[in-house]
Design an enzyme around this catalytic site. Structure first.
Site: not given
Length: 244
Positions: A143, A156
């Site tokens: 990501s 996250y």
């Protein structure tokens, strides 16, 4: 056509002569697209938590399926036992709660780290003998949060930084086995995961601004099909118009 998924192992044997690809998070937006893309050239084993969704995926792609809860690490042995050959392993499964340090509990940290960090590391470990034998490829779906801070999303972001570290160390440690290790790091992608995250944060959802899951699958294909003399290590896939 493949039969229903079972908890004991993939539902069919590998097609003769075709390389084998294992894809986690196979029923998520990116995972589904990756399974569909790789199925044209690989015997794909799709791992996921929903029997109905796996059955639907098998019906459309011809993949094999296995029910698997990625935080049930003891179940990974059944995957390895059922697969004498693995050429490609794609880690597409992830959870993405938006939690700042001030809001995250110990349980929140443990769940996200078990799902996003420990699970891919452990599944890679149990499949390493097959991957080494094939001089295969491991693809971690990272990501943008794996290289920069995302405000309000400490848990996250930490997990994706850790996943990037696992990929980089694995690549060094397995250099002598010729295992290829890549991180494909998409930005905001039009998936149910992003949709639910925007909804929980009270943010608008504008799919036309986001990356298509099939574009992420194309990036994975690029890594998997790289010539034998090269090692593609990192691909950032960003929306055409950069979003904050």
């Amino acid at each position: 056509m493949p039969t229903a998924a079972t908890a004991d192992g993939p539902t069919q044997h590998s097609a003769a002569g075709r390389p084998v690809a294992v894809v986690t998070g196979a029923t998520g937006g990116m995972g589904t697209a990756i399974v569909a893309e790789l199925s044209s050239t690989h015997d794909v084993v799709a791992l996921g938590r929903s029997s109905a969704a796996l059955d639907a995926l098998a019906a459309t792609t011809g993949c094999r399926t296995q029910l698997l809860e990625l935080t049930d690490f003891a179940a990974f042995a059944s995957v390895a036992t059922a697969l004498p050959r693995v050429d490609v392993l794609v880690h597409a499964a992830a959870i993405a709660p938006r939690l700042a340090v001030a809001a995250a509990s110990v349980d929140d940290w443990e769940l996200v780290l078990r799902s996003n960090v420990i699970a891919p590391a452990e599944l890679t470990r149990v499949l390493l003998p097959q991957l080494r034998a094939a001089e295969g490829t491991v693809v971690f779906i990272g990501s943008g949060a794996g290289t920069r801070a995302i405000p309000g999303s400490a848990v996250y972001t930490a997990s994706k930084h850790a996943l990037k570290a696992i990929a980089d160390v694995l690549r060094i440690d397995e250099a002598s086995t010729r295992l290829r290790v890549a991180t494909v790091a998409p930005g905001q992608t039009d998936t149910p995961l992003l949709r639910s995250g925007n909804a929980s944060a009270g943010e608008p959802y504008e799919p036309e601004k986001y990356i298509r899951p099939s574009s992420v699958a194309d990036a994975v294909r690029f890594v998997v099909d790289a010539p034998a003399d090269v090692h593609i290590t990192d691909i950032a896939v960003r929306p055409r118009r950069e979003l904050a």
